[in-house]
Scaffold this motif. Structure first.
Motif, PDB file in Angstrom:
ATOM      1  N   ILE A  16       0.846  -1.181   0.000  1.00  0.00           N
ATOM      2  CA  ILE A  16       0.000   0.000   0.000  1.00  0.00           C
ATOM      3  C   ILE A  16       0.887   1.238   0.000  1.00  0.00           C
ATOM      4  O   ILE A  16       2.017   1.213   0.489  1.00  0.00           O
ATOM      5  CB  ILE A  16      -0.969   0.037   1.210  1.00  0.00           C
ATOM      6  N   ASP A  17       0.371   2.317  -0.582  1.00  0.00           N
ATOM      7  CA  ASP A  17       1.040   3.612  -0.591  1.00  0.00           C
ATOM      8  C   ASP A  17       0.157   4.589   0.174  1.00  0.00           C
ATOM      9  O   ASP A  17      -0.974   4.878  -0.254  1.00  0.00           O
ATOM     10  CB  ASP A  17       1.257   4.116  -2.015  1.00  0.00           C
ATOM     11  N   VAL A  18       0.669   5.088   1.293  1.00  0.00           N
ATOM     12  CA  VAL A  18      -0.073   6.031   2.135  1.00  0.00           C
ATOM     13  C   VAL A  18       0.585   7.399   2.007  1.00  0.00           C
ATOM     14  O   VAL A  18       1.715   7.597   2.460  1.00  0.00           O
ATOM     15  CB  VAL A  18      -0.102   5.571   3.605  1.00  0.00           C
ATOM     16  N   PHE A  19      -0.109   8.349   1.375  1.00  0.00           N
ATOM     17  CA  PHE A  19       0.421   9.690   1.151  1.00  0.00           C
ATOM     18  C   PHE A  19      -0.074  10.638   2.247  1.00  0.00           C
ATOM     19  O   PHE A  19      -1.164  10.460   2.797  1.00  0.00           O
ATOM     20  CB  PHE A  19      -0.036  10.220  -0.216  1.00  0.00           C
ATOM     21  N   TYR A  20       0.716  11.683   2.503  1.00  0.00           N
ATOM     22  CA  TYR A  20       0.301  12.698   3.476  1.00  0.00           C
ATOM     23  C   TYR A  20       0.938  14.026   3.093  1.00  0.00           C
ATOM     24  O   TYR A  20       1.917  14.077   2.343  1.00  0.00           O
ATOM     25  CB  TYR A  20       0.716  12.297   4.896  1.00  0.00           C
ATOM     26  N   GLY A  21       0.376  15.121   3.637  1.00  0.00           N
ATOM     27  CA  GLY A  21       0.943  16.445   3.423  1.00  0.00           C
ATOM     28  C   GLY A  21       0.000  17.390   2.710  1.00  0.00           C
ATOM     29  O   GLY A  21      -1.159  17.059   2.410  1.00  0.00           O
ATOM     30  N   ARG A  22       0.503  18.597   2.428  1.00  0.00           N
ATOM     31  CA  ARG A  22      -0.281  19.644   1.787  1.00  0.00           C
ATOM     32  C   ARG A  22      -0.388  19.418   0.285  1.00  0.00           C
ATOM     33  O   ARG A  22       0.450  18.762  -0.322  1.00  0.00           O
ATOM     34  CB  ARG A  22       0.345  21.012   2.070  1.00  0.00           C
ATOM     35  N   SER A  23      -1.405  20.014  -0.321  1.00  0.00           N
ATOM     36  CA  SER A  23      -1.690  19.763  -1.727  1.00  0.00           C
ATOM     37  C   SER A  23      -0.617  20.309  -2.656  1.00  0.00           C
ATOM     38  O   SER A  23      -0.489  19.856  -3.786  1.00  0.00           O
ATOM     39  CB  SER A  23      -3.049  20.362  -2.105  1.00  0.00           C
ATOM     40  N   ARG A  24       0.212  21.269  -2.207  1.00  0.00           N
ATOM     41  CA  ARG A  24       1.237  21.834  -3.088  1.00  0.00           C
ATOM     42  C   ARG A  24       2.464  20.928  -3.188  1.00  0.00           C
ATOM     43  O   ARG A  24       3.305  21.127  -4.054  1.00  0.00           O
ATOM     44  CB  ARG A  24       1.662  23.213  -2.586  1.00  0.00           C
ATOM     45  N   GLY A  25       2.575  19.937  -2.319  1.00  0.00           N
ATOM     46  CA  GLY A  25       3.743  19.067  -2.322  1.00  0.00           C
ATOM     47  C   GLY A  25       3.638  17.969  -3.369  1.00  0.00           C
ATOM     48  O   GLY A  25       2.547  17.609  -3.830  1.00  0.00           O
ATOM     49  N   PHE A  82      -1.449  13.869  -3.393  1.00  0.00           N
ATOM     50  CA  PHE A  82      -2.161  12.582  -3.452  1.00  0.00           C
ATOM     51  C   PHE A  82      -2.685  12.157  -2.073  1.00  0.00           C
ATOM     52  O   PHE A  82      -2.946  10.972  -1.850  1.00  0.00           O
ATOM     53  CB  PHE A  82      -1.237  11.495  -4.001  1.00  0.00           C
ATOM     54  N   ASP A  83      -2.823  13.124  -1.153  1.00  0.00           N
ATOM     55  CA  ASP A  83      -3.190  12.807   0.231  1.00  0.00           C
ATOM     56  C   ASP A  83      -4.489  12.012   0.315  1.00  0.00           C
ATOM     57  O   ASP A  83      -4.652  11.168   1.190  1.00  0.00           O
ATOM     58  CB  ASP A  83      -3.304  14.107   1.033  1.00  0.00           C
ATOM     59  N   ARG A  84      -5.415  12.262  -0.593  1.00  0.00           N
ATOM     60  CA  ARG A  84      -6.694  11.551  -0.585  1.00  0.00           C
ATOM     61  C   ARG A  84      -6.735  10.442  -1.626  1.00  0.00           C
ATOM     62  O   ARG A  84      -7.820   9.981  -1.997  1.00  0.00           O
ATOM     63  CB  ARG A  84      -7.845  12.535  -0.833  1.00  0.00           C
ATOM     64  N   SER A  85      -5.580  10.022  -2.078  1.00  0.00           N
ATOM     65  CA  SER A  85      -5.523   8.995  -3.128  1.00  0.00           C
ATOM     66  C   SER A  85      -4.589   7.852  -2.727  1.00  0.00           C
ATOM     67  O   SER A  85      -3.798   7.376  -3.533  1.00  0.00           O
ATOM     68  CB  SER A  85      -5.064   9.609  -4.458  1.00  0.00           C
ATOM     69  N   ASP A  86      -4.649   7.424  -1.467  1.00  0.00           N
ATOM     70  CA  ASP A  86      -3.879   6.247  -1.058  1.00  0.00           C
ATOM     71  C   ASP A  86      -4.291   5.056  -1.921  1.00  0.00           C
ATOM     72  O   ASP A  86      -5.431   4.964  -2.398  1.00  0.00           O
ATOM     73  CB  ASP A  86      -4.137   5.929   0.419  1.00  0.00           C
TER      74      ASP A  86
END
Length: 232
Positions: free
Chosen positions: A204-213, A218-222
């Protein structure tokens, strides 16, 4: 507030004139494996300059992506100290084409040279295991107004891997974190070797952080991934 016209990417197509060329020299000295290299090549990332133009229906923005050349000069070195392996790399690029918000720039693209470096530590202190930590840094050597990226950009990576059952089963997790934007991704994976020539893996790929990064967008696209490796 204006329509955007995006042209197809202008890709290098000439067999000889658009070829990449380089040279690499390697050696050993004082327990260190070292190399120096030079490469004249097209950057893998296309440049997307934009021009505001007038039309019969009013102004529009024309985006014309293309690839640009750059010179790369760099070197690397690695050495083992017991269970610890130290790795380092450094590279200078003559031209990096970066987006800018400078209103004086007509096409939204600025040219700057770049110095990049990597320091890595690989530890094999546990049986059938690897713990690896890396620091990636990129400096822009030319002062350009309005660049979207920082002059100094830093990424950290941490990898933990353990193998079982005579290397048939592998568990690993990698963490990538960008210091500037405080975003990143956590990627745990499992790999199992069914036969000598066939392996399956999943993670699995779990993304985090602000949308500009780079990762935060992809914060809501794990995601969940699965695949296989076949080596006949």
């Amino acid at each position: 507030g204006v329509p955007i016209v995006r042209e197809d990417v202008d890709r290098p197509r000439r067999l000889v004139r658009d070829s990449d060329a380089g040279v690499r020299i390697t050696g050993q000295a004082g327990g260190w494996d070292w190399s120096v290299a030079y490469l004249y090549h097209y950057d893998d990332r296309p440049v997307a300059p934009a021009q505001l133009e007038s039309g019969t229906a009013g102004p529009r923005l024309r985006v014309s992506p293309r690839y640009e050349r750059t010179h790369l000069l760099g070197g690397s070195g690695s050495n083992a100290f017991g269970d610890l392996v130290v790795r380092t790399e450094i590279a200078w690029l003559s031209d990096r084409f970066l987006p800018t918000r400078d209103p004086a720039d007509l096409d939204g693209i600025a040219d700057a040279s770049e110095l990049g470096s990597v320091i890595g530590l690989d530890w094999f202190g546990f049986r059938d295991s690897l713990v690896s930590f890396q620091v990636f840094q990129s400096w822009l050597l030319d002062d350009r107004d309005g660049l979207y990226r920082d002059t100094l950009d830093t990424n950290l990576t941490l990898l933990a891997r353990r193998e079982f059952w005579n290397e048939r089963l592998r568990l690993e997790a990698i963490w990538i974190h960008n210091v500037n934007d405080a975003d990143g991704v956590l990627r745990p994976r499992v790999r199992y070797e069914l036969r000598d020539d066939l392996a399956i893996w999943s993670g699995i790929d779990v993304f985090y952080g602000r949308s500009r990064g780079i990762f935060g967008q992809f914060d809501r696209s794990d995601r969940w991934v699965i695949g296989f490796e076949w080596a006949p």
